[in-house]
Design a protein around this motif. Structure first.
Motif, short mmCIF file in Angstrom:
data_model
loop_
_atom_site.label_atom_id
_atom_site.label_comp_id
_atom_site.label_asym_id
_atom_site.label_seq_id
_atom_site.Cartn_x
_atom_site.Cartn_y
_atom_site.Cartn_z
N ARG A 164 0.83 -1.22 0.00
CA ARG A 164 0.00 0.00 0.00
C ARG A 164 0.85 1.25 0.00
O ARG A 164 0.51 2.26 -0.65
CB ARG A 164 -0.90 0.00 1.23
N GLY A 165 1.96 1.20 0.74
CA GLY A 165 2.84 2.37 0.76
C GLY A 165 3.70 2.50 -0.48
O GLY A 165 3.98 3.60 -0.95
N GLU A 166 4.12 1.36 -1.04
CA GLU A 166 5.03 1.38 -2.19
C GLU A 166 4.33 1.75 -3.49
O GLU A 166 4.97 2.28 -4.41
CB GLU A 166 5.70 0.01 -2.35
N GLY A 170 7.51 6.81 -6.72
CA GLY A 170 7.82 7.24 -8.08
C GLY A 170 8.18 6.11 -9.01
O GLY A 170 7.79 6.11 -10.19
N TYR A 171 8.91 5.12 -8.52
CA TYR A 171 9.34 4.04 -9.42
C TYR A 171 8.15 3.20 -9.88
O TYR A 171 8.15 2.68 -11.00
CB TYR A 171 10.39 3.17 -8.74
N ALA A 175 6.82 2.95 -13.81
CA ALA A 175 6.57 1.67 -14.48
C ALA A 175 5.18 1.65 -15.10
O ALA A 175 4.98 1.12 -16.21
CB ALA A 175 6.72 0.52 -13.49
N GLU A 176 4.20 2.24 -14.41
CA GLU A 176 2.84 2.28 -14.95
C GLU A 176 2.77 3.18 -16.18
O GLU A 176 2.05 2.88 -17.14
CB GLU A 176 1.87 2.77 -13.86
N VAL A 177 3.51 4.29 -16.15
CA VAL A 177 3.48 5.23 -17.27
C VAL A 177 4.01 4.60 -18.54
O VAL A 177 3.49 4.83 -19.66
CB VAL A 177 4.28 6.51 -16.92
N ILE A 178 5.06 3.78 -18.44
CA ILE A 178 5.64 3.17 -19.64
C ILE A 178 4.88 1.91 -20.07
O ILE A 178 5.29 1.23 -21.01
CB ILE A 178 7.12 2.82 -19.43
N GLU A 189 8.55 -4.91 -9.36
CA GLU A 189 8.83 -3.59 -8.81
C GLU A 189 8.59 -3.54 -7.30
O GLU A 189 9.46 -3.13 -6.54
CB GLU A 189 7.96 -2.53 -9.50
N ILE A 190 7.40 -3.96 -6.86
CA ILE A 190 7.05 -3.85 -5.44
C ILE A 190 7.65 -4.98 -4.62
O ILE A 190 8.17 -4.76 -3.52
CB ILE A 190 5.52 -3.80 -5.27
N LEU A 191 7.57 -6.22 -5.12
CA LEU A 191 8.01 -7.38 -4.34
C LEU A 191 9.46 -7.27 -3.87
O LEU A 191 9.75 -7.60 -2.71
CB LEU A 191 7.80 -8.67 -5.14
N PRO A 192 10.42 -6.85 -4.70
CA PRO A 192 11.80 -6.75 -4.21
C PRO A 192 11.95 -5.86 -2.98
O PRO A 192 12.83 -6.09 -2.15
CB PRO A 192 12.56 -6.15 -5.41
#
Length: 277
Positions: A164-166, A170-171, A175-178, A189-192
């Motif tokens: 929820r916080g991640e 910005g990262y 990722a969503e923008v591209i 992206e989030i799991l790491p």
């Protein structure tokens, strides 16, 4: 690496815990070589040497049918570690996946997953395991399933809070923008960024899983005789205290050392990975 080694060197308890866990794992893995009486892991009877106190031959004494306690503790460690790894191997992927889905996708996914998680978390873990084992046959496999059923919600709640916080960082937005897919964002992206907390909790949970499995066996609902188990060994000797103290004291100490060792390693791993930040 330098930072990790520096933190490790400044924490003697973590070093002690690591050595203790390593010793337990090696003892369990090499039980066939180390154990003085490997045949005593099964249904062996030696009434000539039954209920003997510790001596030069039986360093931890023998049980009520003459089996070497040291041998049985080594094999009991092997079973406890296998159960701990099996429980985490099932509950961690399930809990982490559900936590990522609820934390990142939100909306109805969040509501459904987290309400089910809350129901499981509202039941005391040992009570839930006892309820499941009261219905199922008390076997090794069913014991593992019972503990697994109560363990995945903790990982769901942990990863959900992190995700929820991640997801607003910005990262993730980049990722969503591209045009990255939801699966890519969640697992690449989030799991790491959840891994440090997950690894720390897994290390701590190994000790707790061993304790819960031993508790089930103590109550007669876990690993069944003649298979050696720390909890059932404590239960068998409890009625003969204090005269035959070794029957319960040594298996109880084995449980204590395992839980203590994994907790020390978990605390050190939290500091090294920065999972508490």
């Amino acid at each position: 690496m330098r930072r990790a080694l520096s933190i490790l060197a400044s924490n003697p308890l973590t070093i002690a815990g690591t050595l203790l866990v390593a010793l337990i794992v090696l003892a369990a893995a090499l039980a066939d070589v180390i154990a003085p009486f490997p045949e005593h892991q099964g249904a062996v009877v030696d009434f000539v040497n039954f209920n003997k106190p510790p001596d030069a031959t039986y360093i931890m004494g023998t049980d009520l049918v003459g089996r070497d306690l040291f041998t049985r503790i080594l094999y009991a460690y092997r079973i406890s570690l296998i159960l701990g790894v099996a429980v985490l191997a099932i509950s961690v992927p399930v809990g982490v996946t559900l936590g990522l889905i609820a934390g990142y996708l939100g909306r109805r996914w969040e509501y459904i997953i987290m309400r089910v998680t809350d129901v499981f978390l509202s039941i005391p873990p040992l009570v839930l395991a006892l309820s499941i084992m009261g219905v199922l046959e008390p076997t090794l496999m069913n014991g593992m399933l019972a503990v697994t059923a109560m363990w995945w919600p903790w990982y769901t709640r942990l990863v959900y809070n992190i995700a929820r916080g991640e997801k607003v960082e910005g990262y993730v937005l980049a990722a969503e923008v591209i045009g990255a897919s939801r699966a890519h964002v969640m697992f690449r992206e989030i799991l790491p960024n959840c891994v440090p907390a997950i690894l720390t909790k897994m290390t701590l949970d190994m000790g707790f899983v061993i304790l819960i499995v031993s508790s089930l066996s103590f109550l007669g609902l876990g690993v069944q005789p003649p298979t050696p188990d720390l909890g059932s060994m404590v239960a068998e000797g409890a009625d003969y205290l204090p005269d035959s103290w070794w029957l319960s004291v040594f298996p109880g100490l084995a449980i204590l050392l395992a839980v203590f060792g994994f907790n020390l390693v978990g605390d050190g791993l939290r500091d090294i990975l920065g999972a508490d930040r």
